[in-house]
Structure formats: structure tokens, C-alpha cells
Design an enzyme around this catalytic site. Structure first.
Site, short mmCIF file in Angstrom:
data_model
loop_
_atom_site.label_atom_id
_atom_site.label_comp_id
_atom_site.label_asym_id
_atom_site.label_seq_id
_atom_site.Cartn_x
_atom_site.Cartn_y
_atom_site.Cartn_z
N GLY A 49 -48.25 20.46 17.27
CA GLY A 49 -48.43 18.92 17.44
C GLY A 49 -47.00 18.54 18.10
O GLY A 49 -46.10 19.71 18.38
N GLN A 54 -41.10 12.67 21.26
CA GLN A 54 -40.25 14.19 22.20
C GLN A 54 -40.53 14.52 23.09
O GLN A 54 -40.06 15.12 24.46
CB GLN A 54 -41.45 15.19 21.60
N CYS A 110 -39.49 22.34 14.53
CA CYS A 110 -40.09 21.22 15.37
C CYS A 110 -39.58 21.51 17.18
O CYS A 110 -38.58 21.95 17.51
CB CYS A 110 -39.04 20.12 14.91
N LEU A 111 -40.73 21.36 18.17
CA LEU A 111 -40.85 22.28 19.05
C LEU A 111 -39.16 21.07 20.53
O LEU A 111 -38.65 22.55 21.35
CB LEU A 111 -41.99 21.39 20.24
N HIS A 152 -45.48 15.33 10.32
CA HIS A 152 -44.06 15.67 10.58
C HIS A 152 -44.21 14.31 11.72
O HIS A 152 -42.82 14.20 12.21
CB HIS A 152 -44.00 16.84 10.87
N GLU A 153 -45.25 14.16 12.19
CA GLU A 153 -45.60 13.63 14.13
C GLU A 153 -44.95 12.79 13.42
O GLU A 153 -44.59 12.22 14.44
CB GLU A 153 -47.02 14.21 14.55
N HIS A 156 -41.13 11.60 13.14
CA HIS A 156 -40.58 11.29 15.16
C HIS A 156 -41.32 9.49 15.32
O HIS A 156 -39.81 9.53 16.18
CB HIS A 156 -41.30 12.34 16.05
NI NI Z 1 -41.48 17.76 15.20
#
Ligand code: NI
Length: 188
Positions: A49, A54, A110-111, A152-153, A156
Site C-alpha cells: 500500500g 508518502q 510502513c514504507l 493503514h493507508e 496516512h
Molecule cells: Ni505506511
């Protein structure tokens, strides 16, 4: 000046945009191109995701792709609900309209927080409404890893990160890595 999607890259914590509440976004050629670029970035980073903040954009937009082999094998499959998606899914202006009452713990990463992992408790089943790449509104009821990934997304888009939701012990365990990210940001 239109934005060049090829210049977008994944930003790391503690960049400020990750803490900003994102705004609704219109579907245009530009925002559609950004969504496609986000799918590429997500795939290259081997993530499941990616949310617009991000990549530095305060837009209510995210993409997810939870392939079957990454699913949580402990969860019995429910034929009525998808727990994975065969193709990447794009969510413009998503809204989570329903969540189940239970809270399931699972380790998340998380990226934007490389090397940081910790348990996050989330409802196991959700309903989400959004607009897709073709400007169609859709509603999706999800479970398992797909439900988790969407939540999760969606977090953000409200400036919320997994480090806010981890138990104290997990935050302590990741403290050195969090501090290192904060320090390297000052040097950037
Ligand atoms: Ni994340």
C-alpha cells in the site's frame, strides 16, 4: 505548472507532510497519472500500500495491492469478503463507513518508516467507499490483510502513523531506529 509524476518518490518519516491531514482530491489527468506512478513506486518498493502523503502530496488518495500469497494464513477465508486483491486498487477520497467491533493485533511496517515494525490492533472487517481511476464510486467490504492495509493507508490521510498506534514496548524497541530517521532528516 502540472506536476511531473516521474519526479515523485517515497518520503521518509519525519517529513512534515506525513503529519498533515490530507484534502479531498479531484480526479483529473494529473491526479490519475499520480495514482499510476504511486502503483509503480509501491511495486518497486515491494509494499502492499502507498498513500499520497508518502509521496509528498496532501491528497486523499491511496493505492493498495495485497497479493494472495501475502495473506494472513491464520485467518479462515470468508467467501463473501475479499482479503486480497488480484489487481492494484486505487482509492480517491476514501471513506471507511463501517468497522467490525473486534480488534486484531498484527505486526505492521510502513514504507516511510524503514526497518520499523510493531503490532497494531485494528478491526478485522471494514467497509470502504471511494472513487476509482475511471471516476466510478465503489464500495468494498474487506477482511484480513486487505482490511488492515486499507486502514493503514487511510490513517496516512489523517497524518497517523503506525508508531502512534504501537504499544509502548514496541515503540521502545524501535526507539533507536526512529531517532536515527529523525537525525538523518536533519542532515538531509
Ligand atoms: Ni505506511
Amino acid at each position: 505548472m502540472p506536476l511531473d509524476p516521474s519526479t515523485l518518490k517515497i518520503d521518509l518519516y519525519p517529513t512534515e507532510v506525513l503529519r498533515t491531514k490530507a484534502d479531498p482530491v479531484e480526479l483529473t489527468d494529473e491526479t490519475r497519472a499520480v495514482a499510476l506512478r504511486m502503483i509503480d513506486l509501491m511495486h518497486s518498493a515491494e509494499g502492499i500500500g502507498l498513500a499520497a502523503p508518502q509521496v509528498g502530496l496532501t491528497w486523499r488518495l491511496f493505492v493498495v495491492h495485497v497479493p494472495h500469497n501475502r495473506d494472513d494464513e491464520d485467518t479462515p477465508p470468508n467467501p463473501d469478503l475479499p482479503s486480497t486483491c488480484a489487481e492494484p486498487l486505487v482509492f480517491f477520497n476514501p471513506e471507511i463507513t463501517e468497522t467490525s467491533k473486534d480488534l486484531e493485533p498484527l505486526e505492521e511496517g510502513c514504507l516511510s518508516l524503514p526497518g520499523i515494525n510493531g503490532e497494531v490492533r485494528r478491526p478485522s472487517t471494514i467497509t470502504v467507499r471511494a472513487t476509482d481511476l475511471n471516476n466510478n464510486t465503489f464500495e468494498l467490504k474487506a477482511t484480513g490483510l486487505l482490511a488492515r492495509c486499507i486502514q493503514h493507508e487511510n490513517d496516512h490521510l489523517d497524518g497517523v502513523l503506525i508508531i502512534d498506534k504501537m504499544p509502548q514496548l514496541a515503540r521502545m524497541k524501535n526507539r533507536t531506529k526512529i531517532k536515527a530517521l529523525e537525525k538523518s532528516a536533519k542532515r538531509r
